[in-house]
Write a protein that holds these residues in place. Structure first.
Motif, mmCIF file in Angstrom:
data_model
loop_
_atom_site.group_PDB
_atom_site.id
_atom_site.type_symbol
_atom_site.label_atom_id
_atom_site.label_comp_id
_atom_site.label_asym_id
_atom_site.label_seq_id
_atom_site.Cartn_x
_atom_site.Cartn_y
_atom_site.Cartn_z
ATOM 1 N N THR A 242 0.806 -1.220 0.000
ATOM 2 C CA THR A 242 0.000 0.000 0.000
ATOM 3 C C THR A 242 0.842 1.274 0.000
ATOM 4 O O THR A 242 0.289 2.373 -0.064
ATOM 5 C CB THR A 242 -0.931 0.035 1.222
ATOM 6 N N ASN A 244 2.670 4.441 -0.952
ATOM 7 C CA ASN A 244 2.534 5.397 -2.055
ATOM 8 C C ASN A 244 1.288 5.153 -2.916
ATOM 9 O O ASN A 244 1.222 5.601 -4.056
ATOM 10 C CB ASN A 244 3.783 5.363 -2.956
ATOM 11 N N ASN A 246 -2.848 5.650 -2.920
ATOM 12 C CA ASN A 246 -4.030 6.224 -2.288
ATOM 13 C C ASN A 246 -5.163 5.219 -2.464
ATOM 14 O O ASN A 246 -5.803 5.160 -3.505
ATOM 15 C CB ASN A 246 -4.387 7.563 -2.933
ATOM 16 N N GLU A 248 -8.145 4.874 -1.201
ATOM 17 C CA GLU A 248 -9.488 5.399 -1.430
ATOM 18 C C GLU A 248 -9.639 5.875 -2.866
ATOM 19 O O GLU A 248 -10.668 5.666 -3.513
ATOM 20 C CB GLU A 248 -9.794 6.538 -0.463
ATOM 21 N N SER A 249 -8.611 6.506 -3.393
ATOM 22 C CA SER A 249 -8.659 7.008 -4.758
ATOM 23 C C SER A 249 -8.698 5.861 -5.761
ATOM 24 O O SER A 249 -9.468 5.874 -6.724
ATOM 25 C CB SER A 249 -7.451 7.898 -5.049
#
Length: 252
Positions: A242, A244, A246, A248-249
Motif C-alpha cells: 500500500t 505510495n 491512495n 481510497e482514490s
C-alpha cells in the motif's frame, strides 16, 4: 519507484473496484500481465524457510492485503499436500506460482453441457422419473450438489502464466504441490464472507466427486472441511503493497 507488489495491488484495485463493464476484461488482462512478472524475490519469500515438518500445518497462508473488494495472499503447500476441491462463489481469482510446482485441476459450472444435464435432472425429478438428487436451476444459490465440467488438469510452475478463474469458468478447483513444497500468490475478488446480492454470504464450499455423468462431466457433493486439511499463518515479509498508493482514490 513503485515496487512490483505495489504495481500488482494498484492494478487489482483498478480492476475490481474501479472498472466499468466495458473496461473490465482489459483491466483483468493487464492485472494478469503485471502479476506474471511477480517473483518470490519481489515479496521477499523463501520457500526453504517456509518448509515445515510433517506434523505441522499442510498449508500456510500469508496475508498480503485485504479489504472489502479483494484479498491478496500467498499460499504455501508443503510437500505432497493440497488445497481440497473448493469453489469461489461469484468470484474472480488469479494465481501466480512463486516457488516450486503445483497441479491445478479445474472444473467449470454453468457450461452448456452442465446446464443441459441439470435441466434434464430437474425435469425428471418434477415428473418423478429422475434420481433423488434435486438440482435447482437457479444460479448463484448455494447447492448441496453441483454438476461441473472438468476443463483442465495442468502442472504450473514459476515460468507459467497466471491461472485465472471467474464466476463460471474454472470456478471449482483443487491444487496439489508437485515434487516438493510450492507457493503461489493468490488474488480473489470479492473476498469470501462478503455478501452476494440477493443470495447471502459468500461461503467457501468443499466438494467430493459423487459420480461421473458423462465424459468430463461430474456430479459434486458439498462436504465438510476435510479433517486432513488445516492451515496456519505466517507474517508477510515483503514490501508494503500500500506504500505510495491512495487506496481510497484507487477504489473509487
Amino acid at each position: 519507484m513503485a515496487s512490483q507488489i505495489q504495481k500488482v495491488l494498484k492494478q487489482a484495485l483498478l480492476t475490481f473496484t474501479n472498472s466499468t463493464p466495458v473496461h473490465f476484461i482489459a483491466n483483468l488482462d493487464s492485472l494478469a500481465s503485471i502479476l506474471d512478472k511477480t517473483t518470490a524475490e519481489d515479496v521477499n519469500f523463501d520457500i526453504t524457510a517456509a518448509t515445515k515438518s510433517e506434523e505441522e500445518a499442510p498449508v500456510t497462508y500469508i496475508d498480503v492485503y485485504e479489504d472489502s473488494s479483494l484479498t491478496m495472499g500467498i499460499f504455501v503447500l508443503q510437500k505432497d499436500k493440497k488445497l481440497p476441491l473448493h469453489n469461489h462463489p461469484e468470484m474472480y481469482g488469479l494465481i501466480k506460482v512463486l516457488a516450486g510446482k503445483i497441479r491445478v485441476i479445474s472444473y467449470s459450472i454453468n457450461t452448456p453441457t452442465t446446464v443441459e444435464v441439470d435441466t434434464r435432472s430437474y425435469k425428471d425429478n418434477q415428473t418423478g422419473s429422475g434420481s433423488n438428487i434435486m438440482l435447482s436451476p437457479d444460479k448463484g444459490k448455494r447447492k448441496r450438489f453441483v454438476t461441473a465440467e472438468l476443463v483442465s488438469n495442468d502442472i504450473v510452475g514459476v515460468d507459467s502464466k497466471p491461472c485465472i478463474l471467474d464466476p463460471n469458468k474454472r470456478n471449482i478447483h483443487e491444487i496439489y504441490s508437485v515434487d516438493g513444497p510450492a507457493a503461489f500468490i493468490d488474488i480473489l475478488a470479492p473476498p469470501y464472507n462478503t455478501l452476494i446480492p440477493g443470495v447471502g454470504p459468500r461461503y467457501c464450499s468443499y466438494y467430493s466427486i459423487v459420480t461421473s455423468i458423462l465424459p468430463n462431466i461430474f456430479r459434486l457433493q458439498e462436504t465438510r472441511n476435510p479433517p486432513w486439511y488445516w492451515t496456519d499463518t505466517a507474517p508477510y515479509l515483503g514490501p508494503d503493497p500500500t506504500a505510495n498508493i491512495n487506496i481510497e482514490s484507487e477504489s473509487m
